[in-house]
Design a protein around this motif. Sequence first.
Motif, short mmCIF file in Angstrom:
data_model
loop_
_atom_site.label_atom_id
_atom_site.label_comp_id
_atom_site.label_asym_id
_atom_site.label_seq_id
_atom_site.Cartn_x
_atom_site.Cartn_y
_atom_site.Cartn_z
N LYS A 187 -3.93 -1.68 -14.81
CA LYS A 187 -2.63 -2.17 -14.33
C LYS A 187 -1.65 -1.01 -14.17
O LYS A 187 -0.51 -1.04 -14.63
CB LYS A 187 -2.07 -3.24 -15.27
CG LYS A 187 -2.95 -4.48 -15.35
CD LYS A 187 -2.33 -5.55 -16.24
CE LYS A 187 -3.21 -6.79 -16.29
NZ LYS A 187 -2.65 -7.83 -17.18
N MET A 188 -2.10 0.02 -13.48
CA MET A 188 -1.32 1.23 -13.23
C MET A 188 -0.98 1.27 -11.75
O MET A 188 -1.85 1.07 -10.89
CB MET A 188 -2.16 2.45 -13.65
CG MET A 188 -1.46 3.77 -13.59
SD MET A 188 -2.43 5.09 -14.43
CE MET A 188 -3.96 5.07 -13.49
N VAL A 189 0.27 1.49 -11.40
CA VAL A 189 0.72 1.47 -10.00
C VAL A 189 0.07 2.61 -9.22
O VAL A 189 0.24 3.78 -9.57
CB VAL A 189 2.24 1.59 -9.90
CG1 VAL A 189 2.68 1.74 -8.44
CG2 VAL A 189 2.92 0.37 -10.53
N PRO A 190 -0.70 2.31 -8.16
CA PRO A 190 -1.26 3.38 -7.34
C PRO A 190 -0.21 3.92 -6.37
O PRO A 190 0.47 3.15 -5.69
CB PRO A 190 -2.40 2.71 -6.58
CG PRO A 190 -2.45 1.29 -7.06
CD PRO A 190 -1.14 0.99 -7.70
N VAL A 191 -0.10 5.24 -6.32
CA VAL A 191 0.79 5.90 -5.35
C VAL A 191 -0.10 6.71 -4.43
O VAL A 191 -0.65 7.74 -4.82
CB VAL A 191 1.82 6.80 -6.05
CG1 VAL A 191 2.73 7.47 -5.01
CG2 VAL A 191 2.65 6.00 -7.05
N LEU A 218 -7.72 -1.05 2.84
CA LEU A 218 -8.13 -1.05 1.43
C LEU A 218 -7.10 -1.77 0.55
O LEU A 218 -7.47 -2.48 -0.39
CB LEU A 218 -8.33 0.38 0.93
CG LEU A 218 -9.58 1.10 1.40
CD1 LEU A 218 -9.64 2.50 0.78
CD2 LEU A 218 -10.84 0.32 1.04
N ILE A 219 -5.83 -1.57 0.86
CA ILE A 219 -4.78 -2.26 0.10
C ILE A 219 -4.94 -3.77 0.23
O ILE A 219 -4.84 -4.51 -0.75
CB ILE A 219 -3.39 -1.79 0.59
CG1 ILE A 219 -3.14 -0.33 0.16
CG2 ILE A 219 -2.28 -2.71 0.06
CD1 ILE A 219 -1.91 0.29 0.78
N ASP A 220 -5.22 -4.24 1.44
CA ASP A 220 -5.45 -5.67 1.65
C ASP A 220 -6.72 -6.12 0.94
O ASP A 220 -6.75 -7.18 0.29
CB ASP A 220 -5.57 -5.97 3.15
CG ASP A 220 -4.25 -5.80 3.89
OD1 ASP A 220 -3.20 -5.81 3.22
OD2 ASP A 220 -4.28 -5.65 5.12
N LYS A 221 -7.77 -5.32 1.03
CA LYS A 221 -9.06 -5.69 0.44
C LYS A 221 -8.96 -5.90 -1.06
O LYS A 221 -9.56 -6.82 -1.61
CB LYS A 221 -10.09 -4.59 0.76
CG LYS A 221 -11.45 -4.79 0.10
CD LYS A 221 -12.39 -3.63 0.43
CE LYS A 221 -13.73 -3.78 -0.29
NZ LYS A 221 -14.66 -2.66 0.02
N TYR A 222 -8.20 -5.04 -1.73
CA TYR A 222 -8.14 -5.08 -3.19
C TYR A 222 -6.91 -5.82 -3.71
O TYR A 222 -6.62 -5.77 -4.91
CB TYR A 222 -8.18 -3.66 -3.76
CG TYR A 222 -9.57 -3.06 -3.68
CD1 TYR A 222 -10.53 -3.36 -4.65
CD2 TYR A 222 -9.94 -2.26 -2.62
CE1 TYR A 222 -11.80 -2.82 -4.58
CE2 TYR A 222 -11.22 -1.73 -2.53
CZ TYR A 222 -12.14 -2.01 -3.52
OH TYR A 222 -13.42 -1.50 -3.43
N GLY A 223 -6.19 -6.50 -2.83
CA GLY A 223 -5.06 -7.31 -3.27
C GLY A 223 -3.92 -6.51 -3.87
O GLY A 223 -3.25 -6.97 -4.79
N LEU A 224 -3.70 -5.31 -3.36
CA LEU A 224 -2.64 -4.44 -3.88
C LEU A 224 -1.31 -4.66 -3.18
O LEU A 224 -0.35 -3.92 -3.43
CB LEU A 224 -3.04 -2.97 -3.74
CG LEU A 224 -4.06 -2.46 -4.75
CD1 LEU A 224 -4.54 -1.07 -4.35
CD2 LEU A 224 -3.45 -2.43 -6.14
N ASN A 225 -1.24 -5.67 -2.35
CA ASN A 225 -0.01 -5.92 -1.60
C ASN A 225 1.16 -6.13 -2.55
O ASN A 225 1.12 -6.97 -3.45
CB ASN A 225 -0.18 -7.15 -0.71
CG ASN A 225 -1.46 -7.07 0.12
OD1 ASN A 225 -2.48 -7.56 -0.31
ND2 ASN A 225 -1.39 -6.42 1.25
N GLY A 226 2.21 -5.33 -2.37
CA GLY A 226 3.38 -5.43 -3.23
C GLY A 226 3.21 -4.78 -4.59
O GLY A 226 4.09 -4.92 -5.45
N LYS A 227 2.12 -4.05 -4.79
CA LYS A 227 1.85 -3.44 -6.10
C LYS A 227 1.56 -1.95 -6.00
O LYS A 227 1.10 -1.34 -6.96
CB LYS A 227 0.66 -4.13 -6.76
CG LYS A 227 0.86 -5.61 -7.01
CD LYS A 227 -0.41 -6.24 -7.59
CE LYS A 227 -0.21 -7.72 -7.82
NZ LYS A 227 -1.45 -8.37 -8.34
N CYS A 228 1.83 -1.34 -4.85
CA CYS A 228 1.51 0.07 -4.67
C CYS A 228 2.57 0.73 -3.79
O CYS A 228 3.41 0.06 -3.20
CB CYS A 228 0.13 0.24 -4.04
SG CYS A 228 0.00 -0.40 -2.35
N LEU A 229 2.51 2.04 -3.71
CA LEU A 229 3.39 2.81 -2.83
C LEU A 229 2.54 3.60 -1.85
O LEU A 229 1.51 4.19 -2.24
CB LEU A 229 4.25 3.80 -3.62
CG LEU A 229 5.15 3.27 -4.74
CD1 LEU A 229 5.94 4.42 -5.35
CD2 LEU A 229 6.08 2.19 -4.25
#
Length: 358
Positions: free
Chosen positions: A205-209, A224-235
Amino acid sequence: MKNIICVFIAFVVCSFFACQKNDEDVDEMVKIIENNVYDVLKKNDNEENNDSTEYEDSIIYDNSTEDDSSNIIFNKSFPDSIRMNINARCTPEYSLFVAHAGGRLFGPPNSIPAFVGSAMIGMWGCETDIRPTADGVLVCYHDNAVDDGTDGTGMVNELTYEQISKLKIKDYSNSKTFYDYSKYSQHDLRIPTAEEFIYICLSYKMVPVFHVKTWTAIKQLVKLIDKYGLNGKCLIASTIPDHFRMVRETGSQERVHLFWGHSSNIDEMLSYGNASFSYDISDPDDDIAGKEDYGDYHPTKTYELIDMCNQLGMNACLKGTNQIERAKKLADMGVAFITTDYLYTDEGVNTGIVEIKH
């Protein structure tokens, strides 16, 4: 202590990717890793200090006195309101540290040991450089060419992933790092893929930048962001504002973050929406009066720049730091996050137990 941690990290790296990538396996692996870290820290602390401190829900424990409630530490006990929350900012209770290129305490920059080690000590976020290989695999590597950072030669975008995966990242250890390079295998020190980086960030649970280095990385990264459900959780970060135009052209509304910006970039970043900003300023005490044109705003000190961006709806930072005293000042200013390789005092690097007292 260095050898103990290096052997353990090497074991973690080998074991980490051997497991099947589903939630149950990840949860179980994280528990095993954390329990072993507690044991290493307890063993080292008991041997050196004859101390029987109990470690609760923080990997790096708070060894402050009970009445000192204003410590800021690397920890794993962020509340859910802060974990992977890209809208969070530093507070008196929590400093949000981002490991620059994965940090340098446990491995070379942009390496799996560095990512895992920073995750284990409780970094809020982790930054890595993203660029594609010749066959379109996104990898975590800073330079255009592999010559300076690995035992190979050639341009990243001219090498296939199979060729890239056989290279070994060079040694960057020094007096301020914990790891023994000789303990790591070539497999431990291969150039990671973006997906391996994402897997580690999600597991802890570490924010990917994602610091995109080329135009050609952007479309694949958004997928990849869409694939792994990182929407709204990364920069999605860059030093080139126009990269964010391409991000928006893909239809992505992910948070975009400009590294080392100036006043002339503010309107453009606001136009992209969902943006944040790191000023090209290192010193929190810098007098900026009259140095740049900020329109209707007239800041004279750097902390006023942070306030100005907050009023405009953008989280803001200054350049990162490895010095604890400067990190304290940045946290007091309420910056969005603090980028660091490692933190040290005038007496030398911290030994993993990182405290910032206010």
